[in-house]
Design a protein around this motif. Structure first.
Motif, PDB file in Angstrom:
ATOM      1  N   GLN A 284     -63.175 -73.910 -15.615  1.00 34.10           N
ATOM      2  CA  GLN A 284     -64.174 -73.019 -15.841  1.00 34.10           C
ATOM      3  C   GLN A 284     -64.029 -72.160 -14.416  1.00 34.10           C
ATOM      4  N   VAL A 285     -64.360 -70.805 -14.620  1.00 37.31           N
ATOM      5  CA  VAL A 285     -64.797 -69.927 -13.716  1.00 37.31           C
ATOM      6  C   VAL A 285     -66.081 -69.795 -13.709  1.00 37.31           C
ATOM      7  N   ILE A 286     -66.920 -69.952 -12.635  1.00 36.52           N
ATOM      8  CA  ILE A 286     -68.324 -69.945 -12.661  1.00 36.52           C
ATOM      9  C   ILE A 286     -68.696 -69.127 -11.613  1.00 36.52           C
ATOM     10  N   VAL A 287     -69.688 -67.941 -12.229  1.00 36.22           N
ATOM     11  CA  VAL A 287     -70.353 -67.141 -11.271  1.00 36.22           C
ATOM     12  C   VAL A 287     -71.851 -67.530 -11.002  1.00 36.22           C
ATOM     13  N   ILE A 288     -72.208 -67.419  -9.652  1.00 35.68           N
ATOM     14  CA  ILE A 288     -73.293 -68.141  -9.148  1.00 35.68           C
ATOM     15  C   ILE A 288     -74.005 -67.034  -8.140  1.00 35.68           C
ATOM     16  N   THR A 289     -75.199 -66.327  -8.454  1.00 36.57           N
ATOM     17  CA  THR A 289     -75.774 -65.374  -7.834  1.00 36.57           C
ATOM     18  C   THR A 289     -76.754 -66.173  -6.657  1.00 36.57           C
ATOM     19  N   GLY A 290     -77.169 -65.609  -5.785  1.00 39.24           N
ATOM     20  CA  GLY A 290     -77.888 -66.320  -4.844  1.00 39.24           C
ATOM     21  C   GLY A 290     -77.400 -67.380  -4.094  1.00 39.24           C
ATOM     22  N   ALA A 291     -76.064 -67.324  -3.782  1.00 41.07           N
ATOM     23  CA  ALA A 291     -74.982 -68.377  -3.470  1.00 41.07           C
ATOM     24  C   ALA A 291     -75.010 -68.634  -1.954  1.00 41.07           C
ATOM     25  N   SER A 292     -75.805 -67.900  -1.400  1.00 41.32           N
ATOM     26  CA  SER A 292     -75.611 -68.068   0.160  1.00 41.32           C
ATOM     27  C   SER A 292     -76.557 -69.135   0.689  1.00 41.32           C
ATOM     28  N   SER A 293     -77.607 -69.725   0.224  1.00 38.75           N
ATOM     29  CA  SER A 293     -78.438 -70.611   0.500  1.00 38.75           C
ATOM     30  C   SER A 293     -79.072 -71.197  -0.818  1.00 38.75           C
ATOM     31  N   GLY A 294     -79.804 -72.403  -0.333  1.00 35.51           N
ATOM     32  CA  GLY A 294     -80.521 -73.050  -1.297  1.00 35.51           C
ATOM     33  C   GLY A 294     -79.913 -73.799  -2.503  1.00 35.51           C
ATOM     34  N   ILE A 295     -80.507 -73.487  -3.810  1.00 32.33           N
ATOM     35  CA  ILE A 295     -79.864 -73.715  -4.908  1.00 32.33           C
ATOM     36  C   ILE A 295     -78.491 -73.396  -5.241  1.00 32.33           C
ATOM     37  N   GLY A 296     -78.293 -72.027  -5.004  1.00 40.01           N
ATOM     38  CA  GLY A 296     -76.995 -71.395  -5.438  1.00 40.01           C
ATOM     39  C   GLY A 296     -76.213 -72.019  -4.321  1.00 40.01           C
TER      40      GLY A 296
ATOM     41  N   ALA B 186     -71.911 -64.929  -5.165  1.00 40.14           N
ATOM     42  CA  ALA B 186     -72.645 -63.603  -5.096  1.00 40.14           C
ATOM     43  C   ALA B 186     -73.819 -63.766  -4.253  1.00 40.14           C
ATOM     44  N   ALA B 187     -74.067 -62.879  -3.532  1.00 39.35           N
ATOM     45  CA  ALA B 187     -75.454 -62.826  -2.659  1.00 39.35           C
ATOM     46  C   ALA B 187     -75.248 -61.353  -1.680  1.00 39.35           C
ATOM     47  N   ARG B 188     -76.410 -61.187  -1.130  1.00 39.77           N
ATOM     48  CA  ARG B 188     -76.526 -60.174  -0.169  1.00 39.77           C
ATOM     49  C   ARG B 188     -75.838 -60.351   1.198  1.00 39.77           C
ATOM     50  N   ASN B 189     -75.983 -61.504   1.619  1.00 43.12           N
ATOM     51  CA  ASN B 189     -75.427 -61.997   2.817  1.00 43.12           C
ATOM     52  C   ASN B 189     -73.890 -62.226   3.003  1.00 43.12           C
ATOM     53  N   GLU B 190     -73.363 -61.079   3.415  1.00 42.43           N
ATOM     54  CA  GLU B 190     -71.935 -61.077   3.338  1.00 42.43           C
ATOM     55  C   GLU B 190     -71.200 -62.234   4.607  1.00 42.43           C
ATOM     56  N   ASP B 191     -71.884 -62.364   5.585  1.00 40.86           N
ATOM     57  CA  ASP B 191     -71.267 -63.327   6.385  1.00 40.86           C
ATOM     58  C   ASP B 191     -71.358 -64.792   5.989  1.00 40.86           C
ATOM     59  N   ALA B 192     -72.520 -65.314   5.544  1.00 33.02           N
ATOM     60  CA  ALA B 192     -72.746 -66.584   4.966  1.00 33.02           C
ATOM     61  C   ALA B 192     -71.829 -66.728   3.576  1.00 33.02           C
ATOM     62  N   LEU B 193     -71.465 -65.606   2.881  1.00 40.88           N
ATOM     63  CA  LEU B 193     -70.575 -65.882   1.717  1.00 40.88           C
ATOM     64  C   LEU B 193     -69.269 -66.062   2.172  1.00 40.88           C
ATOM     65  N   GLN B 194     -68.792 -65.441   3.339  1.00 43.96           N
ATOM     66  CA  GLN B 194     -67.349 -65.398   3.796  1.00 43.96           C
ATOM     67  C   GLN B 194     -67.216 -66.855   4.422  1.00 43.96           C
TER      68      GLN B 194
ATOM     69  N   HIS C  42     -60.039 -75.497  -2.805  1.00 39.25           N
ATOM     70  CA  HIS C  42     -60.873 -75.280  -3.856  1.00 39.25           C
ATOM     71  C   HIS C  42     -60.387 -73.633  -3.892  1.00 39.25           C
ATOM     72  N   GLU C  43     -60.672 -73.221  -5.149  1.00 41.94           N
ATOM     73  CA  GLU C  43     -60.624 -71.792  -5.141  1.00 41.94           C
ATOM     74  C   GLU C  43     -61.859 -71.057  -5.467  1.00 41.94           C
ATOM     75  N   ALA C  44     -62.141 -69.711  -4.660  1.00 42.68           N
ATOM     76  CA  ALA C  44     -63.206 -69.324  -4.570  1.00 42.68           C
ATOM     77  C   ALA C  44     -63.302 -67.969  -3.949  1.00 42.68           C
ATOM     78  N   ILE C  45     -64.011 -67.007  -4.454  1.00 42.11           N
ATOM     79  CA  ILE C  45     -64.136 -65.622  -3.928  1.00 42.11           C
ATOM     80  C   ILE C  45     -65.494 -65.374  -3.811  1.00 42.11           C
ATOM     81  N   TRP C  46     -65.781 -64.524  -2.929  1.00 44.58           N
ATOM     82  CA  TRP C  46     -67.101 -63.889  -2.595  1.00 44.58           C
ATOM     83  C   TRP C  46     -67.436 -62.441  -2.973  1.00 44.58           C
ATOM     84  N   VAL C  47     -68.616 -62.120  -3.376  1.00 46.14           N
ATOM     85  CA  VAL C  47     -68.953 -60.776  -3.593  1.00 46.14           C
ATOM     86  C   VAL C  47     -70.404 -60.309  -2.922  1.00 46.14           C
ATOM     87  N   ALA C  48     -70.199 -59.655  -2.022  1.00 44.14           N
ATOM     88  CA  ALA C  48     -71.573 -59.107  -1.659  1.00 44.14           C
ATOM     89  C   ALA C  48     -72.279 -58.116  -2.338  1.00 44.14           C
TER      90      ALA C  48
END
Length: 355
Positions: free
Chosen positions: A31-43, A60-68, A79-85
């Motif tokens: 699968q390819v799984i999209v997760i919002t709020g991925a910069s902390s906590g449950i995400g 995906a989340a608002r915190n670009e630095d944390a996602l990077q 692993h394969e992953a991308i981030w989206v602010a």
């Protein structure tokens, strides 16, 4: 020719009136799984766990630095992953997440609407501006994400999952967190309505609502507080891994609801069976178990209007943290659980008869 075959297959499914549980979802490793709020906590926990299970992750989340940093970490582990602010309260940003997943991986198979923020304050004190902003994230973010995912699954004609993270406060109103509770009520109602409509159409979409209890994340630290004392979970709390486990299970297995912790299920049942007693119980307990003795963070420290600090899985809560939800385990293995329960019941009955 393929369109004719697809239309014929869809006609057969409509005639069959298939239930959602009959859908066949991909294994997580495919699968390819999209997760919002991925910069902390449950995400954040879900993203790491999904990657370890072989899924390609769109964080995906608002915190670009944390996602990077997260994506760098996942890639370093192979692993394969991308981030989206993105701000899920903005419809165009949600579409940006989908477009990025399609560009990088050709599409996605599970969309997890997890991003959230809370407000601690009395119903008569929280500003309407703050209420609207919180609804943008907690409710409208789920609406935008759900519709975007459904459109994708309908267009590609392959089953996929929409997983909405609700709350036990979405099953029962709460003091001090009235705005959050109201938004989660709306999420629950939206999810149920969406599920029924899609199932009626025999659409290739699994729709799951996750009902977490109180979870040890930075949820309270990110919240907008109107209280004098700092919002904190006090009492029995569950680890974020328990929610991630439920999310990833339903990414592979179509399921209507998943309760995380007997705490969440108990409160939902109690509220239905004894609503007035539940009112009094929550009035008695929730005021003192939602804050500690520290001064509350100032309004500008909250993540209501801007990204909160990232890469923290746990919060600064006080209480008994349960690392495992046996309710989740039982839900994942209902036949085995029923057999064990039946065996225990039979043994007790036999012992009583001997006495």
């Amino acid at each position: 020719m393929k369109d004719v075959e697809y239309d014929s297959a869809m006609d057969m499914l409509r005639d069959k009136n298939r239930s959602m549980e009959e859908l066949s979802l991909k294994k997580l490793e495919d699968q390819v799984i999209v997760i919002t709020g991925a910069s902390s906590g449950i995400g954040l926990v879900t993203a790491r766990m999904a990657a370890k299970k072989g899924a390609k992750v769109v964080a995906a989340a608002r915190n670009e630095d944390a996602l990077q940093e997260l994506v760098k970490e996942l890639k370093n582990e192979g692993h394969e992953a991308i981030w989206v602010a993105a701000d899920v309260g903005v419809e165009e940003d949600v579409q940006k997440i989908a477009d990025a997943a399609i560009k990088a991986f050709g599409g996605f198979d599970t969309w997890v609407n997890n991003a959230g923020i809370s407000i601690f304050g009395k119903t008569t004190e929280v500003s309407i501006k703050d209420m609207r902003r919180m609804f943008d994230t907690v409710f409208w973010g789920v609406v935008y994400g759900s519709r975007t995912a459904v459109d994708h699954y309908m267009d590609r004609r392959v089953p996929g999952a929409v997983i909405n993270v609700g709350s036990f406060f979405g099953d029962r109103g709460a003091v001090v967190q009235s705005t959050y509770s109201s938004a989660k009520f709306a999420v629950h109602g939206w999810t149920e309505s969406l599920r029924m409509e899609l199932e009626k159409e025999n659409a290739p979409v699994s729709v799951t609502l996750i009902h977490p209890g109180r979870i040890d994340t930075p949820y309270n630290e990110h919240a907008r507080s109107y209280l004098d004392k700092q919002p904190t979970h006090i009492g029995m709390i569950y680890a974020p891994e328990t929610v991630a486990e439920a999310i990833l299970y339903t990414a592979e297995h179509p399921k209507r609801d998943m309760f995380v912790g007997g705490q969440a299920k108990f409160l939902a049942l109690l509220g239905r069976l004894a609503p007035r007693f539940t009112d009094k119980f929550m009035e008695k307990t929730l005021y003192r178990t939602q804050h500690d003795d520290r001064p509350s963070n100032p309004p500008e420290a909250s993540a209501l209007y801007k990204a909160g600090y990232g890469l923290h899985e746990r919060g600064t809560n006080k209480g008994w943290i349960r690392e495992t939800s046996y309710y989740v385990k039982a839900t994942k293995h209902p036949v085995l659980t029923s057999a064990i329960a039946a065996g225990i019941g039979a043994s007790l009955w036999a012992a009583l008869r001997k006495k």
